[in-house]
Design an enzyme around this catalytic site. Structure first.
Site, PDB file in Angstrom:
ATOM      1  N   HIS A 162       0.638  -1.302  -0.172  1.00  0.00           N
ATOM      2  CA  HIS A 162      -0.256  -0.018  -0.118  1.00  0.00           C
ATOM      3  C   HIS A 162       0.898   1.242   0.090  1.00  0.00           C
ATOM      4  CE1 HIS A 162      -3.942  -1.891   0.717  1.00  0.00           C
ATOM      5  NE2 HIS A 162      -3.203  -2.801   1.084  1.00  0.00           N
ATOM      6  N   ASP A 371       3.332   9.695  -0.481  1.00  0.00           N
ATOM      7  CA  ASP A 371       2.265   8.849  -0.155  1.00  0.00           C
ATOM      8  C   ASP A 371       1.907   7.858  -1.037  1.00  0.00           C
ATOM      9  OD1 ASP A 371       0.288   8.060   1.734  1.00  0.00           O
ATOM     10  OD2 ASP A 371      -0.606  10.143   1.729  1.00  0.00           O
TER      11      ASP A 371
HETATM   12  P1  ADP Z   1      -3.180   6.701   5.465  1.00  0.00           P
HETATM   13  O1  ADP Z   1      -3.729   5.389   4.952  1.00  0.00           O
HETATM   14  O2  ADP Z   1      -1.980   7.078   5.458  1.00  0.00           O
HETATM   15  O3  ADP Z   1      -3.873   7.140   6.869  1.00  0.00           O
HETATM   16  P2  ADP Z   1      -5.316   7.705   3.625  1.00  0.00           P
HETATM   17  O4  ADP Z   1      -5.544   9.201   3.161  1.00  0.00           O
HETATM   18  O5  ADP Z   1      -5.041   6.743   2.399  1.00  0.00           O
HETATM   19  O6  ADP Z   1      -3.946   7.773   4.397  1.00  0.00           O
HETATM   20  O7  ADP Z   1      -6.455   7.144   4.181  1.00  0.00           O
HETATM   21  C1  ADP Z   1      -6.811   7.673   5.622  1.00  0.00           C
HETATM   22  C2  ADP Z   1      -8.249   7.302   5.873  1.00  0.00           C
HETATM   23  O8  ADP Z   1      -8.606   7.545   7.163  1.00  0.00           O
HETATM   24  C3  ADP Z   1      -9.314   7.772   5.117  1.00  0.00           C
HETATM   25  O9  ADP Z   1     -10.155   6.768   4.627  1.00  0.00           O
HETATM   26  C4  ADP Z   1      -9.917   8.877   6.011  1.00  0.00           C
HETATM   27  O10 ADP Z   1     -11.235   9.184   5.790  1.00  0.00           O
HETATM   28  C5  ADP Z   1      -9.720   8.253   7.399  1.00  0.00           C
HETATM   29  N1  ADP Z   1      -9.554   9.365   8.608  1.00  0.00           N
HETATM   30  C6  ADP Z   1      -8.817  10.569   8.417  1.00  0.00           C
HETATM   31  N2  ADP Z   1      -9.070  11.219   9.413  1.00  0.00           N
HETATM   32  C7  ADP Z   1     -10.176  10.652  10.002  1.00  0.00           C
HETATM   33  C8  ADP Z   1     -10.495  11.009  11.422  1.00  0.00           C
HETATM   34  N3  ADP Z   1     -10.142  12.026  11.934  1.00  0.00           N
HETATM   35  N4  ADP Z   1     -11.488  10.505  11.685  1.00  0.00           N
HETATM   36  C9  ADP Z   1     -11.900   9.237  11.062  1.00  0.00           C
HETATM   37  N5  ADP Z   1     -11.285   8.657   9.721  1.00  0.00           N
HETATM   38  C10 ADP Z   1     -10.341   9.493   9.271  1.00  0.00           C
HETATM   39  C1  G6P Z   2      -0.796   3.310   6.286  1.00  0.00           C
HETATM   40  C2  G6P Z   2      -0.743   1.901   6.041  1.00  0.00           C
HETATM   41  C3  G6P Z   2      -1.472   0.957   6.609  1.00  0.00           C
HETATM   42  C4  G6P Z   2      -1.677   1.343   8.097  1.00  0.00           C
HETATM   43  C5  G6P Z   2      -2.199   2.699   8.189  1.00  0.00           C
HETATM   44  C6  G6P Z   2      -2.350   3.065   9.683  1.00  0.00           C
HETATM   45  O1  G6P Z   2      -2.122   3.441   5.567  1.00  0.00           O
HETATM   46  O2  G6P Z   2      -0.411   1.306   4.728  1.00  0.00           O
HETATM   47  O3  G6P Z   2      -0.865  -0.388   6.577  1.00  0.00           O
HETATM   48  O4  G6P Z   2      -2.715   0.500   8.766  1.00  0.00           O
HETATM   49  O5  G6P Z   2      -1.510   3.623   7.701  1.00  0.00           O
HETATM   50  O6  G6P Z   2      -1.311   2.873  10.354  1.00  0.00           O
HETATM   51  P1  G6P Z   2      -1.117   1.925  11.697  1.00  0.00           P
HETATM   52  O7  G6P Z   2       0.058   1.997  12.101  1.00  0.00           O
HETATM   53  O8  G6P Z   2      -2.280   2.937  12.569  1.00  0.00           O
HETATM   54  O9  G6P Z   2      -1.878   0.741  11.323  1.00  0.00           O
END
Ligand code: ADP
Ligand code: G6P
Length: 471
Positions: A162, A371
């Site tokens: 990912h 990212d």
């Molecule tokens: P990452 O996987 O690195 O966290 P992404 O942007 O791909 O970044 O995914 C983040 C996910 O987490 C999204 O589906 C977003 O809606 C969710 N998210 C981010 N901030 C919040 C929050 N404050 N509360 C709930 N969900 C959140």
């Molecule tokens: C990214 C990674 C995921 C991970 C998520 C949240 O999206 O690709 O594998 O689950 O971040 O991070 P955490 O350490 O809380 O699982």
């Protein structure tokens, strides 16, 4: 133990073992992209999901989600430290994200990483029925594909990363590069977010393991063909569109705007509190725009939503500290009574509240330094039912390959970032509508179900595995 034809393995399960006040097991959607997105396609699929329940200690008992069976794994505190906080999140994570922070190479972490990978591989091997499919996710479990191949040569094995897969010069820094590469290449199909990552692994396999490139997106290693390719991940577009269409969500968006003092423009960012997300660069750009008088507090409001993440890792704690100091400084210098320059919300929100926030935002600012994909950018586009709004998007997010009609920006270039923010704020509504419509059209054809189908039908050309997915 009952076995499944499809077994998904990831570090984190989509739910954890938090308990509601009435004693029932509460569902918590992980704020990270992986678990939430996969959950959206698997919740009606007869499959088993092997993963960690989110707390240190023994494996919790978690309920199944419809026909999706949970197989929770425990992590001891030593494993959590060496495998999760250490090798996964202090070595691989920073290295794979362009080493925006120096990766830590601690020799003690490797054995724990390997041992945890072995336990997850055993659990998956036990859970998969003869001739079935195991789909391994992400950088925490890079050794698992080869381990499963040794335990269960009869099953199809997929691996999807990912996060970005770095260029060879960076990957070569890893002391355990051969094991990690062999581990991933134990899969039949190694999938990435962007095409460049597939080129990177092919180059590394040739250079380090003597593999041969035997076709487009195919490597042959030890007489076995391994496919590679880009499968850009997506979101549940229909879910976000349905939320955005709900009357209560639209009313909530109007309420939010009024609570913000009905400014001319609302800027929004939503991130996990991670140093890859470029939050500090963004705050610098915004604070300079305020300082230079090019943005006025009464006119424009910035909302920064952040979810705390990996809080026991020093670099994450330090980042939170710095960001909170900077937000305090900006508000202290530029805010007025009842009119902060930045609304900083460090809280989890449910999907409807996020949809309302997206609808409130005239400009969505998504500026990671690197990212894998960034699903927040896609969620914003899906929530803009009237095709208004501007997306400012980093070139270094995987999403930039697809959302070419965003205002693309290099977040390292603070002057460029300032100019792009101003351009997005002042853009002609007809231009914004054209851009947003193009991005929305793309997303509708490329949602999370399309992603999983594309991956699984490449893995299993008979289409048997993909047939079990939600329509
Ligand atoms: P990452 O996987 O690195 O966290 P992404 O942007 O791909 O970044 O995914 C983040 C996910 O987490 C999204 O589906 C977003 O809606 C969710 N998210 C981010 N901030 C919040 C929050 N404050 N509360 C709930 N969900 C959140
Ligand atoms: C990214 C990674 C995921 C991970 C998520 C949240 O999206 O690709 O594998 O689950 O971040 O991070 P955490 O350490 O809380 O699982």
């Amino acid at each position: 133990m009952r076995q499944s034809s499809l077994v998904v393995v990831s570090n984190r399960l989509p739910i954890d073992d938090s308990v509601a006040p009435d004693g029932a097991c509460e569902w918590r959607r992980s704020p990270g992209g992986l678990a939430g997105a996969l959950h959206a396609i698997l919740d009606r699929t007869p499959a088993t999901w092997v993963g960690w329940g989110g707390k240190v200690g023994d494996a919790p008992a978690l309920p199944d989600i419809g026909s999706l069976r949970m197989r929770p794994m425990g992590l001891t505190s030593e494993e959590h430290r060496g495998y999760y906080e250490g090798f996964a999140n202090s070595t691989l994570w920073p290295l794979y994200h362009d080493a925006v922070l120096p990766p830590v190479f601690d020799r003690g972490w490797w054995e724990t990483y390997k041992a945890v990978n072995q336990r997850f591989a055993h659990a998956a091997a036990e859970a998969v029925e003869p001739g079935g499919t195991v789909w391994v996710q992400d950088y925490h479990l890079q050794l698992v594909p080869q381990m499963i191949r040794e335990l269960r040569p009869d099953v199809l094995i997929g691996f999807f990363l990912h996060v970005p897969f770095p260029p060879p010069e960076l990957f070569m820094q890893l002391p355990r590069r051969l094991d990690l590469l062999r581990g991933m290449l134990g899969a039949d199909l190694v999938g990435f977010q962007r095409p460049q990552a597939a080129h990177n692994i092919a180059q590394l396999a040739v250079k380090l393991l003597g593999a041969r490139v035997t076709g487009d997106d195919q490597i042959t290693l030890d007489g076995r063909a391994i496919r590679t390719g880009a499968f850009p991940m997506s979101i549940d577009v229909a879910e976000m569109q349905a939320l955005a269409a709900r009357r209560d969500v639209r009313e909530r968006a109007a309420q939010l705007r009024s609570d913000l003092g009905r400014p001319r423009r609302v800027l929004l960012s939503v991130d996990r509190l991670d140093y890859i997300k470029g939050i500090e660069h963004r705050l610098t750009a915004y604070s300079e725009l305020l300082r230079d008088g090019r943005v006025k507090v009464r006119d424009t409001v910035m909302v920064q939503v952040a979810v705390p993440s990996r809080e026991r890792v020093d670099s994450y704690r330090a980042l939170r500290h710095r960001i909170e100091g900077e937000v305090g400084r900006i508000n202290g210098e530029h805010g007025r009574v009842g009119e902060p320059a930045i609304h900083y919300l460090i809280q989890p929100f449910d999907r409807a509240e996020l949809a309302a926030l997206y609808q409130t935002a005239d400009v969505m600012v998504v500026t990671p330094l690197r990212d894998g994909m960034n699903l927040v950018a896609k969620e914003y586009v899906a929530a803009r039912a009237d095709a208004s709004g501007a997306l400012v998007l980093s070139e270094f997010a995987g999403a930039a390959d697809e959302l070419e009609d965003a205002f693309l920006v290099n977040p390292h270039d603070v002057d460029g970032l300032k100019e792009t923010l101003l351009r997005a704020m002042e853009a002609d509504p007809a231009d914004l509508e054209r851009r947003m419509t193009a991005m929305r059209t793309h997303l509708v054809g490329h949602d999370i179900v399309a992603w999983a189908r594309a991956y699984l039908t490449t893995l299993d050309r008979t289409g048997r595995v993909a047939a079990g997915l939600r329509k």
